[in-house]
Design an enzyme around this catalytic site. Structure first.
Site, mmCIF file in Angstrom:
data_model
loop_
_atom_site.group_PDB
_atom_site.id
_atom_site.type_symbol
_atom_site.label_atom_id
_atom_site.label_comp_id
_atom_site.label_asym_id
_atom_site.label_seq_id
_atom_site.Cartn_x
_atom_site.Cartn_y
_atom_site.Cartn_z
ATOM 1 N N CYS A 1 0.844 -1.200 0.000
ATOM 2 C CA CYS A 1 0.000 0.000 0.000
ATOM 3 C C CYS A 1 0.883 1.256 0.000
ATOM 4 O O CYS A 1 0.652 2.191 -0.776
ATOM 5 C CB CYS A 1 -0.921 -0.026 1.217
ATOM 6 S SG CYS A 1 -2.133 1.305 1.263
ATOM 7 N N CYS A 2 1.925 1.271 0.838
ATOM 8 C CA CYS A 2 2.838 2.429 0.859
ATOM 9 C C CYS A 2 3.569 2.567 -0.474
ATOM 10 O O CYS A 2 3.805 3.682 -0.947
ATOM 11 C CB CYS A 2 3.868 2.286 1.984
ATOM 12 S SG CYS A 2 3.274 2.753 3.623
ATOM 13 N N CYS B 1 -0.957 8.336 7.613
ATOM 14 C CA CYS B 1 -2.311 8.045 7.131
ATOM 15 C C CYS B 1 -3.200 7.610 8.297
ATOM 16 O O CYS B 1 -2.738 6.940 9.231
ATOM 17 C CB CYS B 1 -2.263 6.926 6.104
ATOM 18 S SG CYS B 1 -1.432 7.365 4.582
ATOM 19 N N CYS C 1 -3.269 3.950 9.656
ATOM 20 C CA CYS C 1 -2.004 3.403 10.150
ATOM 21 C C CYS C 1 -1.378 4.278 11.235
ATOM 22 O O CYS C 1 -0.193 4.164 11.518
ATOM 23 C CB CYS C 1 -1.018 3.244 8.991
ATOM 24 S SG CYS C 1 -1.639 2.191 7.678
ATOM 25 N N CYS D 1 7.762 4.120 5.785
ATOM 26 C CA CYS D 1 6.904 3.918 4.608
ATOM 27 C C CYS D 1 7.709 3.539 3.372
ATOM 28 O O CYS D 1 7.159 3.048 2.394
ATOM 29 C CB CYS D 1 6.089 5.177 4.323
ATOM 30 S SG CYS D 1 7.094 6.622 3.936
HETATM 31 S S1 SF4 Z 1 0.600 4.592 5.682
HETATM 32 FE FE1 SF4 Z 1 -1.013 2.993 5.611
HETATM 33 S S2 SF4 Z 1 -2.723 3.828 4.387
HETATM 34 FE FE2 SF4 Z 1 -0.884 5.161 4.068
HETATM 35 S S3 SF4 Z 1 0.017 4.369 2.207
HETATM 36 FE FE3 SF4 Z 1 1.051 3.322 3.916
HETATM 37 S S4 SF4 Z 1 -0.126 1.420 4.332
HETATM 38 FE FE4 SF4 Z 1 -1.365 2.763 2.962
#
Ligand code: SF4
Length: 239
Positions: free
Chosen positions: A126-127, A209, A212, A235
């Protein structure tokens, strides 16, 4: 200003890294200001600052030392509304050119492709999709970039140089706040009456985010609220 080849950039990074290491020992805050002026003189329009819109110290310092500087905000689609409010206020209050950078796919498009709540199942992926790839894309037009990471924040950042080399992107990486302490940040924010993310006063010393980021107790590691209950601590954009 013309783009430089990676070899020339690496030489610049090594030379400046040695010089600003000494400056940061003499004055952490002074080195931050000096390295931003050096970036402007050295890279002209081929460098940019990133800011996560928490304490806005880096955006303000850059605006004061290098007015009109490009400031990149990674708009992941998962930010707290408070963070987006700070971003909007910075764009009209500080002398910066704010670049709001979004992921290739919206959150609903990502959900359709990878399933909902990818951040729960595979936060690294996701990151990579919502932070790392968008930053890589935004930095393509630049030779150097500056971020707000500090040595004091975590053991993984304890050796952070003021000027270093971004091996993955072949760019000069500038860390103007590398040697700043939390007290330095608070003093600078108070002296200049900075825009502050209201979540900082509500138990969120490190703001990422929404899915998280958790509130932490007083005295706890400030970054322990990021990806809580996971081994993940970064991240990936600073690798
Ligand atoms: S911090 Fe969490 S929601 Fe944001 S990009 Fe990374 S995994 Fe995705």
């Amino acid at each position: 200003m013309k783009a430089r080849p990676p070899g020339a950039l690496r030489e610049l990074a090594d030379e400046a890294g040695a010089r600003f290491a000494g400056e940061s020992v003499r004055s952490a805050v002074g080195a931050g200001e000096q390295v931003l002026r050096w970036a402007e003189q050295t890279f002209g329009d081929r460098w940019a600052v990133t800011d996560s819109m928490s304490d806005t110290v880096l955006a303000h310092l850059a605006a004061c030392t290098t007015p009109g500087v490009a400031v990149i905000f990674l708009d992941t689609g998962y930010h707290f509304p408070e963070t987006l409010g700070v971003r909007d206020a910075v764009s009209v209050s500080y002398d910066v050119r704010l670049l709001n950078v979004v992921a290739a796919r919206s959150v609903p498009e990502q959900d359709a492709e990878h399933g909902p709540r990818l951040y729960e199942r595979d936060p690294d992926r996701c990151c990579a999709l919502r932070k790392v790839e968008p930053l890589d894309r935004a930095l393509e037009q630049y030779d150097a970039w500056a971020g707000g990471a500090r040595r004091e924040e975590s053991p993984t950042r304890s050796g952070l140089p003021v000027v270093g080399w971004d091996t993955r992107r072949n760019k000069v990486k500038i860390n103007p706040l590398a040697a700043w302490t939390s007290a330095d940040l608070r003093a600078y924010a108070a002296e200049h009456d900075l825009l502050l993310n209201p979540l900082l006063r509500e138990g969120f010393p490190s703001i990422g985010c929404r899915p998280c980021t958790r509130r932490v107790e007083p005295g706890q590691d400030p970054r322990s609220g990021r990806w809580p209950d996971r081994v993940k601590t970064e991240c990936g954009i600073h690798r």
